[in-house]
Design a protein around this motif. Structure first.
Motif, PDB file in Angstrom:
ATOM      1  N   ILE A 334      41.001  39.498  30.035  1.00 47.81           N
ATOM      2  CA  ILE A 334      39.913  40.076  29.768  1.00 47.81           C
ATOM      3  C   ILE A 334      38.614  39.513  30.376  1.00 47.81           C
ATOM      4  O   ILE A 334      37.727  40.379  31.228  1.00 47.81           O
ATOM      5  CB  ILE A 334      39.312  40.365  28.380  1.00 47.81           C
ATOM      6  N   GLY A 335      38.695  38.305  30.441  1.00 54.91           N
ATOM      7  CA  GLY A 335      37.534  37.481  31.024  1.00 54.91           C
ATOM      8  C   GLY A 335      37.746  38.033  32.778  1.00 54.91           C
ATOM      9  O   GLY A 335      36.762  37.722  33.314  1.00 54.91           O
ATOM     10  N   ASN A 336      39.005  38.074  33.150  1.00 54.73           N
ATOM     11  CA  ASN A 336      39.130  38.396  34.477  1.00 54.73           C
ATOM     12  C   ASN A 336      39.035  39.778  35.101  1.00 54.73           C
ATOM     13  O   ASN A 336      39.310  40.008  36.366  1.00 54.73           O
ATOM     14  CB  ASN A 336      40.557  37.582  34.957  1.00 54.73           C
ATOM     15  N   SER A 337      39.063  40.593  34.205  1.00 59.60           N
ATOM     16  CA  SER A 337      39.122  42.177  34.475  1.00 59.60           C
ATOM     17  C   SER A 337      38.254  42.586  35.695  1.00 59.60           C
ATOM     18  O   SER A 337      38.432  43.451  36.254  1.00 59.60           O
ATOM     19  CB  SER A 337      39.045  42.820  33.224  1.00 59.60           C
ATOM     20  N   VAL A 338      36.976  42.102  35.313  1.00 58.17           N
ATOM     21  CA  VAL A 338      36.053  42.340  36.315  1.00 58.17           C
ATOM     22  C   VAL A 338      36.276  42.176  37.969  1.00 58.17           C
ATOM     23  O   VAL A 338      35.793  42.864  38.759  1.00 58.17           O
ATOM     24  CB  VAL A 338      34.566  42.005  36.155  1.00 58.17           C
ATOM     25  N   LEU A 339      37.256  41.218  38.186  1.00 53.90           N
ATOM     26  CA  LEU A 339      37.571  40.910  39.552  1.00 53.90           C
ATOM     27  C   LEU A 339      38.907  41.654  40.037  1.00 53.90           C
ATOM     28  O   LEU A 339      38.952  41.714  41.208  1.00 53.90           O
ATOM     29  CB  LEU A 339      37.840  39.418  39.580  1.00 53.90           C
ATOM     30  N   GLN A 340      39.410  42.233  39.306  1.00 54.62           N
ATOM     31  CA  GLN A 340      40.616  42.873  39.507  1.00 54.62           C
ATOM     32  C   GLN A 340      40.649  44.411  39.491  1.00 54.62           C
ATOM     33  O   GLN A 340      39.701  44.982  38.640  1.00 54.62           O
ATOM     34  CB  GLN A 340      41.785  42.181  38.492  1.00 54.62           C
ATOM     35  N   ASP A 341      41.530  45.020  40.028  1.00 51.40           N
ATOM     36  CA  ASP A 341      41.490  46.636  40.194  1.00 51.40           C
ATOM     37  C   ASP A 341      42.403  46.818  38.796  1.00 51.40           C
ATOM     38  O   ASP A 341      42.871  45.935  38.120  1.00 51.40           O
ATOM     39  CB  ASP A 341      42.245  47.264  41.208  1.00 51.40           C
ATOM     40  N   LYS A 342      42.089  48.174  38.256  1.00 45.36           N
ATOM     41  CA  LYS A 342      42.694  48.587  36.955  1.00 45.36           C
ATOM     42  C   LYS A 342      44.166  48.483  36.742  1.00 45.36           C
ATOM     43  O   LYS A 342      44.732  48.000  35.948  1.00 45.36           O
ATOM     44  CB  LYS A 342      42.134  49.820  36.472  1.00 45.36           C
ATOM     45  N   ASN A 343      44.945  48.806  38.107  1.00 47.17           N
ATOM     46  CA  ASN A 343      46.260  48.709  37.825  1.00 47.17           C
ATOM     47  C   ASN A 343      46.769  47.579  37.490  1.00 47.17           C
ATOM     48  O   ASN A 343      47.852  47.085  36.806  1.00 47.17           O
ATOM     49  CB  ASN A 343      46.834  49.063  39.409  1.00 47.17           C
ATOM     50  N   TYR A 344      46.270  46.323  38.213  1.00 45.73           N
ATOM     51  CA  TYR A 344      46.445  44.663  37.932  1.00 45.73           C
ATOM     52  C   TYR A 344      46.281  44.478  36.423  1.00 45.73           C
ATOM     53  O   TYR A 344      47.426  43.870  35.986  1.00 45.73           O
ATOM     54  CB  TYR A 344      45.512  43.772  38.849  1.00 45.73           C
ATOM     55  N   ILE A 345      45.383  44.888  35.649  1.00 47.10           N
ATOM     56  CA  ILE A 345      44.833  44.592  34.441  1.00 47.10           C
ATOM     57  C   ILE A 345      45.850  45.435  33.551  1.00 47.10           C
ATOM     58  O   ILE A 345      46.316  44.620  32.597  1.00 47.10           O
ATOM     59  CB  ILE A 345      43.573  45.141  33.999  1.00 47.10           C
ATOM     60  N   THR A 346      45.978  46.656  33.820  1.00 48.50           N
ATOM     61  CA  THR A 346      47.194  47.468  32.760  1.00 48.50           C
ATOM     62  C   THR A 346      48.614  46.693  32.879  1.00 48.50           C
ATOM     63  O   THR A 346      49.253  46.957  32.027  1.00 48.50           O
ATOM     64  CB  THR A 346      47.157  48.879  33.243  1.00 48.50           C
ATOM     65  N   GLN A 347      48.985  46.388  34.260  1.00 47.32           N
ATOM     66  CA  GLN A 347      50.322  45.859  34.280  1.00 47.32           C
ATOM     67  C   GLN A 347      50.307  44.502  33.546  1.00 47.32           C
ATOM     68  O   GLN A 347      51.544  44.123  32.857  1.00 47.32           O
ATOM     69  CB  GLN A 347      50.681  45.535  35.841  1.00 47.32           C
ATOM     70  N   GLN A 348      49.189  43.656  33.525  1.00 41.53           N
ATOM     71  CA  GLN A 348      49.341  42.593  32.586  1.00 41.53           C
ATOM     72  C   GLN A 348      49.400  42.856  31.179  1.00 41.53           C
ATOM     73  O   GLN A 348      50.250  42.091  30.330  1.00 41.53           O
ATOM     74  CB  GLN A 348      47.961  41.701  32.955  1.00 41.53           C
ATOM     75  N   PHE A 349      48.621  43.629  30.656  1.00 38.80           N
ATOM     76  CA  PHE A 349      48.654  44.219  29.465  1.00 38.80           C
ATOM     77  C   PHE A 349      50.001  44.924  28.983  1.00 38.80           C
ATOM     78  O   PHE A 349      50.678  44.578  27.858  1.00 38.80           O
ATOM     79  CB  PHE A 349      47.648  45.292  28.844  1.00 38.80           C
TER      80      PHE A 349
END
Length: 674
Positions: A334-349
């Motif tokens: 969550i702290g890193n989410s602003v630096l990544q695209d949404k696909n990267y974040i959703t894959q992590q979750f």
């Protein structure tokens, strides 16, 4: 030998080395010492990813040490502040003191911060010293120091969760620090997390680098928690600044120097602060957001993205406790989410949900291979999603994001499906005061135990009974694990609630602490008959006990002569059982009362219509014995009269399990499985 570092990601690798060095200085912890040695080998071999892996593995150990260290720090500060004033030897300590602010003042600031944020983090102290170049100190240094002070006050203030105390103008002279001065500072401030930054021009190359010294950031806080000089060499400055540069007459050179140095040091402080607060306190990083919003720092976005992505990785074979690791990973994502695209974040979750589900069922010889396979089986109820969901929500709320922003469509469906309440439970509180303010104070104090609770809805069922629950969008929240919605029942033993509140529905907003009324029609459109069912169920038991009249041996009142001596409904039930124990009600004497006696009796006597069993706790003053009255319930009915099964257990003592079951109440309800 100086270390040349090309990117800020590697720069913070050195921060990790310092943090881990401090962890491992605990002479009593072999695991930390072993990790320290592994870290050194990885650093020598330039294995950056392995360095991050070991840094992650040290967290679980260091957080436990840090909790103890926080208590020790507070005691040390209180003790040292009094002692320093009395100790004449203190004058010798400050003979080499290079700051215009004394150690006792710095410790007093730290003590004030700790007392104000006892459940939060311990502030990091930051000092920028002059360089070894008089021209730089005269023309560039004041602008850099002023800019960093403003930066820390704005984004890392003492009121934030990441407090950085920047001491502007603290260095007493215009000269670079000497080793005796540094040693004096380290000795006097060994128990304060401190970062000392010195711009330095290498004599052999006449090139600007930064010397960084840190201590007190580990879990031990020992005097030897001190790292030798790090020499950090920026590689992307527009000019190779030197002692011969004319900062006075060439205005563009002064501007360029400030525009190069200030963002670089802001990033340096931000990365180090995030690393310290994350590694020592488990606090979600905030610097990625600053990288996005601060135009001057945006050129370091790629380095920041790489650095925080490495912290997300959970290496195979990690010996971090799984649930702790999962919680920390969510914070980093969550702290890193602003630096990544949404696909990267959703894959992590998606990966987190998969890992969590497989962890929960590891004893069943079954695994989930894809997020879709989880979706197909989530309704089975075998996965207790409450701990995972609560962790996600707790970390999302400070960032003002909706949970759907972070999740894929399938993951969002899983989370929403798991929030469907499987059953409702009740908790009874017997109170002495009938002030509504006390109920609202209770509601606000326990609001964090429910997922995303935005209001506390309650009804005054009668003059001494309130039924309430936490809600979100007018739907009861999950309050416990295993998908329970908990209703709270408050029963006033002395007096009654204000009659002006009677038979009205209320919504207590937990955000602005305001109460609004709801008419019955509007209320039932939102809740149906849920509150009424509770009131006619457990609440009805009290109403029934109050309204029953004498009826031979089956009367709840027992002996008619005892009626005036009974104070409330619970005691009337106890009196009824005592008066009829061994007569119309079977009685059993036991040496030490346990729940097993209740379960054994229920198995043999449960009626087909019963769906719950009640246990009422009382005391018989005459023989000085504890009394446990056990009987059944069915829907809205209590099966206490006639030939219905019931029993009275009489004992001198009862075990801790029974105490926990009642939780300081006099009655508990146990649902029966069908």
């Amino acid at each position: 030998m100086p270390i040349a570092i090309g990117t800020l990601a590697m720069l913070v690798g050195n921060v990790g080395l310092q943090v881990f060095n401090n962890w491992s200085n605990s002479r009593q912890n072999d695991k930390l010492q072993q990790k320290r040695e592994e870290f050194e080998r990885a650093a020598r071999d330039h294995q950056t990813e392995r360095m991050w892996q070991i840094l992650c593995e040290g967290q679980a150990i260091t957080l436990e040490l840090e909790k103890k260290r926080q208590e020790e720090r507070l005691k040390e500060l209180e003790s040292e502040m009094a002692q320093l004033l009395k100790n004449l030897a203190y004058q010798q300590t400050i003979s080499n003191w290079p700051l215009s602010v004394l150690p006792i003042v710095m410790k007093n600031q730290a003590l004030g911060n700790l007392l104000a944020h006892q459940n939060e983090s311990y502030a990091m102290h930051c000092i920028l010293t002059p360089s070894n170049c008089p021209s730089f100190n005269k023309h560039v240094f004041p602008y850099v120091e002023q800019s960093l002070e403003s930066y820390c006050n704005q984004y890392w203030s003492a009121d934030s969760s990441h407090p950085v105390l920047f001491y502007s103008g603290a260095w007493a002279s215009n000269d670079a620090p000497t080793q005796p001065q540094i040693s004096s500072m380290q000795a006097a401030l060994s128990n304060l997390p401190t970062m000392l930054i010195t711009p330095f021009f290498r004599p052999c190359e006449d090139k600007l680098i930064f010397q960084v010294r840190m201590w007190g950031v580990g879990a031990t806080g020992d005097n030897h928690d001190f790292q030798d000089i790090w020499e950090i060499e920026p590689t992307d400055f527009r000019h190779a600044y030197s002692t011969s540069s004319d900062y006075d007459k060439k205005e563009h050179l002064l501007d360029e120097a400030i525009n190069d140095i200030v963002p670089y040091l802001q990033c340096l402080i931000g990365y180090m602060a995030d690393t310290y607060f994350w590694s020592s306190h488990g606090i979600t990083p905030i610097f990625p957001t600053l990288l996005i919003t601060n135009n001057a720092s945006k050129k370091y976005l790629n380095e920041g993205r790489d650095y925080y992505s490495k912290l997300i990785e959970n290496p195979e074979g990690s010996n971090i406790p799984f649930l702790f690791s999962l919680q920390q990973k969510i914070k980093i994502i969550i702290g890193n989410s602003v630096l990544q695209d949404k696909n990267y974040i959703t894959q992590q979750f998606d990966d987190i949900i998969l890992s969590y589900c497989n962890y929960c069922i590891h004893q069943d010889n079954k695994t989930y291979d894809t997020i879709e396979s989880v979706s197909h089986n989530v309704t089975s109820g075998e996965i207790p999603f409450y701990p995972l969901i609560k962790t996600i929500y707790e970390n999302i709320v400070p960032f003002s994001k909706d949970i759907s922003y972070y999740l894929s469509d399938t993951a969002y469906k899983i989370i929403m499906s798991s929030l469907i309440v499987n059953k409702e439970s009740y908790e009874l509180f017997e109170i002495d005061q009938c002030e509504i303010e006390d109920i609202l104070s209770f509601a606000y104090g326990k609001k964090n135990d429910a997922i995303e609770a935005d209001s506390f809805v309650f009804i005054i069922w009668n003059t001494n009974l309130i039924i309430a629950t936490y809600c979100n969008n007018m739907s009861p929240c999950i309050y416990m694990k295993d998908n329970h919605a908990r209703f709270f029942i408050f029963r006033c033993n002395n007096g009654s609630f204000d009659c002006n509140w009677n038979e009205l529905y209320y919504n207590y907003n937990l955000q602005n602490k305001k109460i609004s009324k709801m008419d019955k029609k509007t209320f039932e459109e939102k809740f149906g008959q849920r509150f009424e069912k509770v009131g006619r169920g457990l609440g009805k038991m009290f109403d029934a006990a109050t309204s029953l009249r004498l009826d031979g041996d089956d009367s709840v009142w027992g002996d008619q002569n005892q009626e005036s001596q009974v104070g409330d409904a619970t005691q009337r039930i106890v009196t009824f059982f005592i008066a009829n124990a061994g007569k119309t009600i079977p009685a059993q004497r036991v040496e030490n009362m346990t729940l097993q006696f209740v379960f054994d009796w229920v198995d043999k006597n449960v009626p087909p219509i019963a769906d719950k069993v009640y246990i009422v706790k009382g005391y018989n003053d005459a023989p000085k014995k504890h009394v446990f009255c056990v009987f059944f319930g069915s829907g809205n009915e209590i099966l206490i009269k006639g030939s219905n099964p019931r029993i009275c257990f009489i004992t001198d003592q009862f075990n801790d399990e029974m105490k926990q079951t009642f939780n300081n109440n006099n009655i508990c309800e146990i649902p029966l499985k069908k």
